[in-house]
Design a protein around this motif. Structure first.
Motif, mmCIF file in Angstrom:
data_model
loop_
_atom_site.group_PDB
_atom_site.id
_atom_site.type_symbol
_atom_site.label_atom_id
_atom_site.label_comp_id
_atom_site.label_asym_id
_atom_site.label_seq_id
_atom_site.Cartn_x
_atom_site.Cartn_y
_atom_site.Cartn_z
ATOM 1 N N GLY A 98 8.851 35.721 46.013
ATOM 2 C CA GLY A 98 7.950 36.833 45.724
ATOM 3 C C GLY A 98 8.481 38.143 46.271
ATOM 4 N N ARG A 99 9.031 38.083 47.494
ATOM 5 C CA ARG A 99 9.618 39.288 48.076
ATOM 6 C C ARG A 99 10.819 39.758 47.277
ATOM 7 N NH1 ARG A 99 9.438 37.298 54.391
ATOM 8 N NH2 ARG A 99 7.217 37.785 54.781
ATOM 9 N N ALA A 100 11.628 38.808 46.811
ATOM 10 C CA ALA A 100 12.810 39.166 46.018
ATOM 11 C C ALA A 100 12.397 39.866 44.729
ATOM 12 C CB ALA A 100 13.635 37.921 45.700
ATOM 13 N N ARG A 101 11.337 39.327 44.062
ATOM 14 C CA ARG A 101 10.861 39.959 42.842
ATOM 15 C C ARG A 101 10.320 41.356 43.128
ATOM 16 N NH1 ARG A 101 9.029 34.659 41.773
ATOM 17 N NH2 ARG A 101 6.943 35.146 42.569
ATOM 18 N N ALA A 102 9.578 41.497 44.222
ATOM 19 C CA ALA A 102 9.033 42.804 44.591
ATOM 20 C C ALA A 102 10.159 43.792 44.880
ATOM 21 C CB ALA A 102 8.110 42.670 45.799
ATOM 22 N N ASP A 103 11.199 43.317 45.579
ATOM 23 C CA ASP A 103 12.342 44.178 45.865
ATOM 24 C C ASP A 103 13.053 44.583 44.583
ATOM 25 O OD1 ASP A 103 11.779 43.994 48.540
ATOM 26 O OD2 ASP A 103 13.328 42.483 48.971
ATOM 27 N N GLU A 104 13.176 43.646 43.637
ATOM 28 C CA GLU A 104 13.835 43.943 42.369
ATOM 29 C C GLU A 104 13.070 45.018 41.612
ATOM 30 O OE1 GLU A 104 15.518 41.572 38.446
ATOM 31 O OE2 GLU A 104 13.712 40.836 39.448
ATOM 32 N N VAL A 105 11.741 44.887 41.570
ATOM 33 C CA VAL A 105 10.918 45.884 40.896
ATOM 34 C C VAL A 105 11.040 47.226 41.603
ATOM 35 C CG1 VAL A 105 8.550 46.577 40.358
ATOM 36 C CG2 VAL A 105 9.295 44.229 39.920
ATOM 37 N N GLY A 106 10.908 47.208 42.931
ATOM 38 C CA GLY A 106 11.010 48.447 43.689
ATOM 39 C C GLY A 106 12.337 49.149 43.489
ATOM 40 N N ASP A 107 13.427 48.382 43.505
ATOM 41 C CA ASP A 107 14.757 48.965 43.295
ATOM 42 C C ASP A 107 14.876 49.581 41.906
ATOM 43 O OD1 ASP A 107 15.445 48.135 45.814
ATOM 44 O OD2 ASP A 107 16.611 46.395 45.154
ATOM 45 N N ALA A 108 14.357 48.869 40.888
ATOM 46 C CA ALA A 108 14.442 49.364 39.508
ATOM 47 C C ALA A 108 13.629 50.644 39.337
ATOM 48 C CB ALA A 108 13.961 48.292 38.535
#
Length: 216
Positions: A24-34
């Motif tokens: 979940g954190r990885a997905r959140a980080d991916e969204v935040g980075d994008a």
């Protein structure tokens, strides 16, 4: 033996929970980075003008309606959406409200006059050229693809949007400030796919073109 099995079960559950949290954190980080990447690319954009083709699939009728048009976006908060003949209708989204014009006349009103899409008009403007981070409070966001740009998928959490719209999706161009495609999935099964042609950046736009008709 039973106690050991119980403890092993707890450990397995804890491990699975830990993996889920990390994912979940990885997905959140991916969204935040994008979102951060797109925000940086859009930061200095003043206007966007682009032709588009819009295909609306009407679920109940199993048919599709195609339209050509032109989008004019003046940041931060003015959108002109013109559909060419035979549709021949132009919509405006502005801080003052929502307006439209046809060859038979024009009208302007508050966003409530936009019917079931009144709640999503501001979000559409944000998708096309605004600060995408503003959507995080109202949508669950994900990044399905980074092929030749970034695709952002948004599923509404806000009740006033979720009762009409199932999902929104935006695909940027490779330079990230432009938009190549927007897909709107409605709750009733209808689907609109909007494909943009070459997007012109920071072209001069006559302010008069961005003013919606006054309320009658």
């Amino acid at each position: 033996m039973q106690r050991r099995s119980f403890l092993m079960g707890l450990a397995a559950c804890g491990g699975a929970l830990s993996v889920a949290v990390r994912a979940g954190r990885a997905r959140a980080d991916e969204v935040g980075d994008a979102l951060a990447e797109i925000t940086r690319a859009r930061a200095s954009v003043k206007t966007l003008v682009a032709p588009f083709t819009q295909e609306r699939s009407i679920g109940l009728l199993a048919t599709a309606v195609k339209s050509d048009g032109e989008m004019t976006l003046v940041l931060p908060d003015r959108l002109r959406w013109e559909l060419k003949p035979p549709d021949a209708i132009t919509y405006w989204i502005t801080p003052e409200g929502f307006g439209f014009a046809t060859p038979k006349g024009a009208a302007g009103a508050g966003r409530g006059a936009a019917g079931r899409f009144g709640a999503v008009l501001s979000d559409l403007l944000v998708l096309l050229g605004g600060d995408l981070a503003k959507l995080r409070a109202r949508y669950d966001l994900s990044i399905p693809s980074r092929a030749d740009g970034i695709t952002l998928a948004a599923r509404p959490r806000a009740e006033e949007v979720a009762k009409h719209v199932r999902s929104l999706e935006m695909t940027s161009g490779p330079e990230l400030w432009s938009v190549r495609r927007v897909v709107i999935e409605e709750k009733n099964g209808d689907r609109s796919v909007i494909a943009f042609g070459k997007v012109a950046r920071d072209v001069a736009v006559d302010p008069a073109r961005m003013r919606a008709p006054k309320q009658g």
